[in-house]
Design a protein around this motif. Structure first.
Motif, PDB file in Angstrom:
ATOM      1  N   VAL A  12       0.824  -1.200   0.000  1.00  0.00           N
ATOM      2  CA  VAL A  12       0.000   0.000   0.000  1.00  0.00           C
ATOM      3  C   VAL A  12       0.864   1.258   0.000  1.00  0.00           C
ATOM      4  CG1 VAL A  12      -1.804   1.239   1.241  1.00  0.00           C
ATOM      5  CG2 VAL A  12      -1.799  -1.257   1.227  1.00  0.00           C
ATOM      6  N   HIS A  13       0.531   2.166  -0.917  1.00  0.00           N
ATOM      7  CA  HIS A  13       1.188   3.468  -1.021  1.00  0.00           C
ATOM      8  C   HIS A  13       0.111   4.549  -0.982  1.00  0.00           C
ATOM      9  CE1 HIS A  13       4.983   1.542  -2.174  1.00  0.00           C
ATOM     10  NE2 HIS A  13       4.205   0.686  -2.802  1.00  0.00           N
ATOM     11  N   LYS A  14       0.505   5.788  -0.980  1.00  0.00           N
ATOM     12  CA  LYS A  14      -0.446   6.895  -0.870  1.00  0.00           C
ATOM     13  C   LYS A  14      -1.465   6.900  -2.015  1.00  0.00           C
ATOM     14  CE  LYS A  14      -0.762  11.867  -0.376  1.00  0.00           C
ATOM     15  NZ  LYS A  14      -0.029  13.123  -0.286  1.00  0.00           N
ATOM     16  N   GLU A  15      -1.018   6.715  -3.243  1.00  0.00           N
ATOM     17  CA  GLU A  15      -1.902   6.804  -4.403  1.00  0.00           C
ATOM     18  C   GLU A  15      -2.264   5.464  -5.016  1.00  0.00           C
ATOM     19  OE1 GLU A  15      -3.333   9.612  -5.597  1.00  0.00           O
ATOM     20  OE2 GLU A  15      -2.430  10.700  -3.923  1.00  0.00           O
ATOM     21  N   THR A  16      -1.444   4.432  -4.801  1.00  0.00           N
ATOM     22  CA  THR A  16      -1.666   3.142  -5.452  1.00  0.00           C
ATOM     23  C   THR A  16      -1.468   1.982  -4.474  1.00  0.00           C
ATOM     24  OG1 THR A  16       0.647   2.957  -6.138  1.00  0.00           O
ATOM     25  CG2 THR A  16      -0.886   3.981  -7.710  1.00  0.00           C
ATOM     26  N   ILE A  17      -1.953   0.821  -4.886  1.00  0.00           N
ATOM     27  CA  ILE A  17      -1.726  -0.434  -4.161  1.00  0.00           C
ATOM     28  C   ILE A  17      -1.202  -1.445  -5.173  1.00  0.00           C
ATOM     29  CG2 ILE A  17      -2.782  -2.295  -2.822  1.00  0.00           C
ATOM     30  CD1 ILE A  17      -4.990  -0.304  -2.015  1.00  0.00           C
ATOM     31  N   ALA A  18       0.016  -1.936  -4.934  1.00  0.00           N
ATOM     32  CA  ALA A  18       0.595  -2.971  -5.800  1.00  0.00           C
ATOM     33  C   ALA A  18       0.058  -4.321  -5.357  1.00  0.00           C
ATOM     34  CB  ALA A  18       2.115  -2.942  -5.701  1.00  0.00           C
ATOM     35  N   GLU A  28       7.607 -18.284  -6.327  1.00  0.00           N
ATOM     36  CA  GLU A  28       7.538 -16.843  -6.108  1.00  0.00           C
ATOM     37  C   GLU A  28       6.163 -16.310  -6.475  1.00  0.00           C
ATOM     38  OE1 GLU A  28      10.622 -14.571  -7.922  1.00  0.00           O
ATOM     39  OE2 GLU A  28      12.129 -16.073  -7.523  1.00  0.00           O
ATOM     40  N   PRO A  29       5.749 -15.217  -5.818  1.00  0.00           N
ATOM     41  CA  PRO A  29       4.480 -14.573  -6.190  1.00  0.00           C
ATOM     42  C   PRO A  29       4.580 -13.958  -7.587  1.00  0.00           C
ATOM     43  CG  PRO A  29       5.337 -13.683  -4.125  1.00  0.00           C
ATOM     44  CD  PRO A  29       6.371 -14.585  -4.678  1.00  0.00           C
ATOM     45  N   VAL A  30       3.434 -13.794  -8.213  1.00  0.00           N
ATOM     46  CA  VAL A  30       3.357 -13.176  -9.532  1.00  0.00           C
ATOM     47  C   VAL A  30       2.799 -11.770  -9.355  1.00  0.00           C
ATOM     48  CG1 VAL A  30       2.303 -13.319 -11.813  1.00  0.00           C
ATOM     49  CG2 VAL A  30       2.962 -15.415 -10.612  1.00  0.00           C
ATOM     50  N   TYR A  31       3.536 -10.772  -9.841  1.00  0.00           N
ATOM     51  CA  TYR A  31       3.090  -9.381  -9.769  1.00  0.00           C
ATOM     52  C   TYR A  31       1.913  -9.190 -10.721  1.00  0.00           C
ATOM     53  CZ  TYR A  31       3.186  -4.303 -10.183  1.00  0.00           C
ATOM     54  OH  TYR A  31       2.838  -2.976 -10.192  1.00  0.00           O
ATOM     55  N   ARG A  32       0.797  -8.642 -10.216  1.00  0.00           N
ATOM     56  CA  ARG A  32      -0.418  -8.481 -11.023  1.00  0.00           C
ATOM     57  C   ARG A  32      -0.710  -7.040 -11.388  1.00  0.00           C
ATOM     58  NH1 ARG A  32      -3.245 -13.406 -11.670  1.00  0.00           N
ATOM     59  NH2 ARG A  32      -4.435 -12.044 -12.996  1.00  0.00           N
ATOM     60  N   GLY A  33       0.121  -6.097 -10.960  1.00  0.00           N
ATOM     61  CA  GLY A  33      -0.081  -4.701 -11.323  1.00  0.00           C
ATOM     62  C   GLY A  33      -0.495  -3.856 -10.130  1.00  0.00           C
ATOM     63  N   GLU A  34      -1.027  -2.688 -10.431  1.00  0.00           N
ATOM     64  CA  GLU A  34      -1.433  -1.755  -9.390  1.00  0.00           C
ATOM     65  C   GLU A  34      -2.884  -1.346  -9.577  1.00  0.00           C
ATOM     66  OE1 GLU A  34       1.199   1.586  -9.636  1.00  0.00           O
ATOM     67  OE2 GLU A  34       2.816   0.522  -8.627  1.00  0.00           O
ATOM     68  N   ARG A  36      -5.722   1.778  -8.003  1.00  0.00           N
ATOM     69  CA  ARG A  36      -5.741   3.064  -7.304  1.00  0.00           C
ATOM     70  C   ARG A  36      -6.073   2.842  -5.841  1.00  0.00           C
ATOM     71  NH1 ARG A  36      -9.389   7.066 -10.664  1.00  0.00           N
ATOM     72  NH2 ARG A  36     -10.678   6.344  -8.985  1.00  0.00           N
ATOM     73  N   HIS A  37      -5.567   3.684  -4.988  1.00  0.00           N
ATOM     74  CA  HIS A  37      -5.823   3.584  -3.553  1.00  0.00           C
ATOM     75  C   HIS A  37      -7.180   4.238  -3.255  1.00  0.00           C
ATOM     76  CE1 HIS A  37      -3.929   3.776   0.708  1.00  0.00           C
ATOM     77  NE2 HIS A  37      -5.144   3.297   0.716  1.00  0.00           N
ATOM     78  N   ARG A  38      -8.219   3.534  -3.669  1.00  0.00           N
ATOM     79  CA  ARG A  38      -9.601   3.982  -3.477  1.00  0.00           C
ATOM     80  C   ARG A  38     -10.425   2.791  -2.996  1.00  0.00           C
ATOM     81  NH1 ARG A  38      -7.223   8.009  -4.215  1.00  0.00           N
ATOM     82  NH2 ARG A  38      -7.423   9.524  -5.860  1.00  0.00           N
ATOM     83  N   ARG A  39     -11.430   3.042  -2.208  1.00  0.00           N
ATOM     84  CA  ARG A  39     -12.274   1.968  -1.680  1.00  0.00           C
ATOM     85  C   ARG A  39     -12.915   1.152  -2.798  1.00  0.00           C
ATOM     86  NH1 ARG A  39     -16.178   3.732   2.836  1.00  0.00           N
ATOM     87  NH2 ARG A  39     -14.170   3.884   3.818  1.00  0.00           N
ATOM     88  N   GLY A  40     -13.386   1.820  -3.836  1.00  0.00           N
ATOM     89  CA  GLY A  40     -14.014   1.119  -4.956  1.00  0.00           C
ATOM     90  C   GLY A  40     -13.048   0.190  -5.679  1.00  0.00           C
ATOM     91  N   SER A  41     -11.806   0.600  -5.798  1.00  0.00           N
ATOM     92  CA  SER A  41     -10.802  -0.241  -6.461  1.00  0.00           C
ATOM     93  C   SER A  41     -10.529  -1.498  -5.648  1.00  0.00           C
ATOM     94  CB  SER A  41      -9.496   0.536  -6.646  1.00  0.00           C
ATOM     95  OG  SER A  41      -9.698   1.651  -7.464  1.00  0.00           O
TER      96      SER A  41
END
Length: 62
Positions: A12-18, A28-34, A36-41
């Motif tokens: 978790v970051h201020k604007e995004t969640i990876a 290993e885990p697979v990166y799925r992208g980011e 937005r740091h919003r409740r709806g997302s």
């Protein structure tokens, strides 16, 4: 209790969640992208993992 089908990691970051997903038996885990740091997302992300009626559990660690 049934085993987990996947582990979902959120960085978790201020604007995004990876998002990363680790499936059982994988090295290993697979990166799925980011998202937005919003409740709806976050609701959208949870909905994607619960499409077929799977039970979901969550844990917050700091």
């Amino acid at each position: 209790m049934r085993g987990y089908s996947a582990y979902v990691g959120l960085d978790v970051h201020k604007e995004t969640i990876a998002v990363a997903v680790a499936l059982p038996g994988r090295a290993e885990p697979v990166y799925r992208g980011e998202i937005r740091h919003r409740r709806g997302s976050l609701r959208w992300l949870i909905g994607r993992f619960r499409r077929h009626g799977e039970v979901s559990s969550s844990c917050y660690a700091c």
